[in-house]
Write a protein that holds these residues in place. Structure first.
Motif, PDB file in Angstrom:
ATOM      1  N   ARG A  76      15.712 -13.943  34.146  1.00 23.26           N
ATOM      2  CA  ARG A  76      14.069 -14.796  34.017  1.00 23.26           C
ATOM      3  C   ARG A  76      13.396 -15.713  35.032  1.00 23.26           C
ATOM      4  O   ARG A  76      11.962 -15.368  35.545  1.00 23.26           O
ATOM      5  CB  ARG A  76      13.928 -14.870  32.956  1.00 23.26           C
ATOM      6  N   PHE A  83       1.041  -9.245  35.333  1.00 21.93           N
ATOM      7  CA  PHE A  83       0.508  -8.563  34.262  1.00 21.93           C
ATOM      8  C   PHE A  83      -0.551  -7.771  34.275  1.00 21.93           C
ATOM      9  O   PHE A  83      -1.333  -8.469  34.926  1.00 21.93           O
ATOM     10  CB  PHE A  83       1.440  -8.794  32.796  1.00 21.93           C
ATOM     11  N   PHE A  89      -2.877 -18.462  29.935  1.00 24.75           N
ATOM     12  CA  PHE A  89      -2.696 -19.080  29.215  1.00 24.75           C
ATOM     13  C   PHE A  89      -3.650 -20.253  28.584  1.00 24.75           C
ATOM     14  O   PHE A  89      -3.851 -20.922  29.684  1.00 24.75           O
ATOM     15  CB  PHE A  89      -0.768 -20.070  28.702  1.00 24.75           C
ATOM     16  N   ARG A 149       1.099 -18.792  39.837  1.00 21.46           N
ATOM     17  CA  ARG A 149       1.997 -19.014  38.747  1.00 21.46           C
ATOM     18  C   ARG A 149       3.166 -18.781  38.431  1.00 21.46           C
ATOM     19  O   ARG A 149       4.368 -19.213  38.265  1.00 21.46           O
ATOM     20  CB  ARG A 149       1.504 -18.673  37.024  1.00 21.46           C
TER      21      ARG A 149
ATOM     22  N   ALA B 272       4.805 -13.517  28.774  1.00 22.80           N
ATOM     23  CA  ALA B 272       4.156 -14.205  29.824  1.00 22.80           C
ATOM     24  C   ALA B 272       5.399 -15.686  29.749  1.00 22.80           C
ATOM     25  O   ALA B 272       5.957 -16.108  30.556  1.00 22.80           O
ATOM     26  CB  ALA B 272       3.013 -15.073  29.877  1.00 22.80           C
ATOM     27  N   ALA B 273       4.982 -16.224  29.179  1.00 23.69           N
ATOM     28  CA  ALA B 273       6.708 -17.306  28.352  1.00 23.69           C
ATOM     29  C   ALA B 273       7.608 -16.785  29.173  1.00 23.69           C
ATOM     30  O   ALA B 273       8.644 -17.375  29.280  1.00 23.69           O
ATOM     31  CB  ALA B 273       6.399 -17.874  26.834  1.00 23.69           C
ATOM     32  N   GLU B 274       8.112 -15.681  28.227  1.00 18.72           N
ATOM     33  CA  GLU B 274       9.128 -15.134  28.468  1.00 18.72           C
ATOM     34  C   GLU B 274       9.339 -14.800  29.911  1.00 18.72           C
ATOM     35  O   GLU B 274      10.286 -15.031  30.082  1.00 18.72           O
ATOM     36  CB  GLU B 274       9.610 -13.667  27.727  1.00 18.72           C
ATOM     37  N   LEU B 276       9.011 -16.157  32.324  1.00 16.55           N
ATOM     38  CA  LEU B 276       9.178 -17.862  33.233  1.00 16.55           C
ATOM     39  C   LEU B 276       9.722 -18.255  33.212  1.00 16.55           C
ATOM     40  O   LEU B 276      10.392 -19.070  33.143  1.00 16.55           O
ATOM     41  CB  LEU B 276       7.626 -18.511  32.478  1.00 16.55           C
TER      42      LEU B 276
END
Lengths: 242, 378
Positions: A76, A83, A89, A149, B272-274, B276
């Motif tokens: 990852r 997306f 966030f 990001r 989104a956190a995963e 990254l």
């Protein structure tokens, strides 16, 4: 770079991906299209384990994707993803969105992470928005922040899951321009999209999926002008003829 | 069909300037019109409300303030002076209402602890404080300093917990309960969402049990039964037992408020956190909790205010909280029959503290509102 062999995925009883074989070499740009429910998003979400697969193998940059959490986190951190709905966030500023993963995954010093974030925000042409919150930006700007990001992790591969589908028409171009620049810089990219102009311009290969299978896999010239499969021709006639 | 005439235009298309709004919609006249006199019914309600407020002030204001007596020796002496409220019942026993039976010579200790509480709250409640990180570490040491100051030991004479009372006791229970239940409640809420079945069952069982039992019964358990479960010879202070029970009880309610916040976080935030490569813990700490807690603020404040007010239940197991003091005062023949004044005073104290908590939470919600909604473009 990416090697997928004999990949199957089920959602309960539903056979979503059927025996997918796909290799992507470094620097290759691939656009995946197909009707909704054809498994194209599921396929790229398997590559960074947002979805797990039940049979077959996926390896990214030589690391085999297994149940091991360390392997998953390593892959990852090398695979960026953008997306459809941005998924920024909302409680963090644009800059903090970009520095978060470098700080906590790469353990970069704060100053270096911020310098890198500002560099990539400049590359997607929104350096002046760094201190705003995502909710204050337009859709196109938010999607470019999302690209920055992901790039801040300096990934080897970028996955795009319908990056322009949720955008107002006048904002699609600014996001596609950013993606074209990224493609021209040599990034390995897998893009699920129906932007056929983009596919024609930057893709090395265009893949058509239907019913969980890869139906056609060809360079854009052949894909658009001389599709081999009847289903591809039908799909193209539906989305191109207006 | 009637033909619509073309609109009369004073500007060519595309060149209409921004005009100021009509004068009656802005400023004080605009506000009055929009809020108090927007319709005949609204105007009627405004007049009615003003009239009711006048009636209340006219009736209660005289009794509470103008005709009231602040200092006297007994109820009879009060009545001899004036016809209004006899606040003397409160002023003569003010020390007990504040400290309970804490020895007068040592009262500087709870006073100092209270001043330190205010100082410790500053970095906790407000984020714009300079050197906040260092100050937060000091604030983390506060409970131990306060416990030492109030209870004694290590050079200070010990004051038994049985002598604590009044508003001091309310603050001890309230502050301890809130600061202990917050981390515990968050952990319980996370546990209830966990992928580990055992952890999920344990958390859920604890939450459901604590919520399904009245606090009173837990306090009785604390005051009587707990000693049977402990090894013989260990004596466990009653106040400490009460603090533990109150904290656990509030933690269960808090966990449900936090769970509401957790469930409101869109799936995309996790993805989104995963994507990254963030670890589960970093995702929870940096992405999920900040957003979930913000959403849960109204529910959490509700729990805190409830806990704070429920601290008066300890009167039933014999602790002298303000209601306990009130009872004792009213049992005194000199002040017999002044329940209204006494309980109004206690109610005022609770109202002021709860109102402060609720105002703070509204302010915090506004400050954290960077949310999903779009702010105006500068």
């Amino acid at each position: 770079m990416i090697r997928i062999a004999g990949l199957h995925k089920w959602y309960g009883d539903f056979h979503a991906l059927k025996d997918i074989d796909l290799s992507v070499s470094e620097g290759e740009r691939i656009v995946i299209c197909g009707p909704s429910g054809s498994g194209k998003s599921t396929l790229i979400r398997c590559i960074n384990r947002l979805e797990d697969h039940q049979r077959g193998s996926i390896s990214v940059g030589g690391t085999e994707l297994t149940r091991d959490v360390r392997d998953i986190e390593r892959i990852r951190s090398e695979v960026g993803m953008v997306f459809q709905h941005f998924n920024l966030f909302p409680h963090l500023t644009v800059l903090e969105n970009c520095t978060l993963a470098p700080l906590w995954v790469r353990k970069m010093p704060a100053a270096a992470a911020e310098a890198r974030a500002r560099e990539y925000l400049a590359r997607v042409r929104i350096p002046e928005q760094a201190d705003k919150y995502p909710g204050q930006l337009s859709g196109g700007q938010q999607q470019r922040v999302a690209i920055a990001r992901a790039l801040c992790m300096e990934p080897k591969v970028m996955l795009f899951d319908e990056p322009t589908s949720a955008l107002d028409p006048e904002m699609i171009k600014e996001v596609l321009d950013t993606m074209i620049e990224l493609a021209e810089s040599g990034m390995t990219m897998l893009v699920v999209s129906h932007e056929m102009g983009f596919a024609r311009r930057v893709a090395d290969r265009v893949i058509f999926m239907d019913g969980g299978e890869i139906i056609e896999d060809a360079p854009p010239a052949d894909f658009f002008d001389n599709p081999q499969n009847e289903r591809t021709r039908l799909f193209l006639s539906r989305i191109l003829d207006h | 069909m009637t033909a619509h005439p073309p609109p009369s235009r004073s500007y060519p298309p595309g060149e209409h300037p921004d005009l100021p709004p009509p004068p009656a919609t802005t400023g004080i006249p605009g506000w009055l019109r929009a809020n108090l006199f927007s319709s005949p019914f609204n105007s009627l309600m405004t007049v009615l409300a003003v009239w009711l407020i006048y009636l209340f002030v006219d009736a209660a204001g005289g009794w509470m303030i103008f005709d009231s007596v602040l200092h006297a020796d007994s109820r009879v002496a009060c009545q001899a002076i004036d016809s209004g409220a006899c606040w003397a019942v409160v002023t003569t026993r003010l020390d007990q209402f504040v400290y309970g039976f804490y020895p007068a010579a040592e009262r500087w200790r709870p006073n100092l602890a209270f001043a330190l509480l205010l100082a410790a709250l500053v970095p906790v409640l407000f984020s714009a404080v300079p050197m906040r990180r260092a100050l937060l570490w000091c604030a983390a040491a506060y409970p131990f300093v306060a416990a030492w100051l109030i209870h004694g030991g290590f050079g200070l004479p010990v004051v038994e917990t049985g002598r604590y009372g009044g508003f001091m006791l309310t603050l001890i229970i309230g502050v301890t309960g809130i600061s202990a239940s917050l981390p515990l409640g968050i952990l319980l809420a996370l546990g209830r969402q966990s992928k580990l079945l055992a952890l999920r069952i344990l958390s859920t069982a604890f939450i459901e049990f604590s919520r399904g039992v009245p606090l009173i019964t837990l306090l009785f358990v604390a005051s009587t039964m707990l000693n049977y479960f402990l090894p013989p010879g260990t004596s466990f202070d009653l106040l400490v037992r009460v603090l533990i029970m109150v904290s656990l009880f509030a933690a269960a309610y808090l966990a449900e408020a936090v769970r509401g916040g957790l469930q409101a976080i869109p799936r995309g935030q996790y993805e989104a956190a995963e994507a990254l490569g963030l670890s589960r813990w970093t995702t929870t700490r940096r992405i999920i909790l900040p957003q979930a807690l913000k959403i849960a603020i109204p529910g959490m404040v509700n729990v805190f205010v409830g806990l704070y007010k429920d601290s008066t239940l300890v009167v039933i197991i014999g602790l002298l909280d303000p209601l306990g003091i009130a009872r004792a005062v009213l049992a005194d023949a000199k002040w017999n029959g002044l329940a209204t004044e006494t309980y109004l005073f206690v109610a005022l104290f609770f109202f002021l503290s709860c109102f402060a908590i609720s105002r703070y939470s509204l302010w915090l919600e506004r400050r954290l509102a960077t949310g999903h909604q779009r702010a105006s473009m500068p």
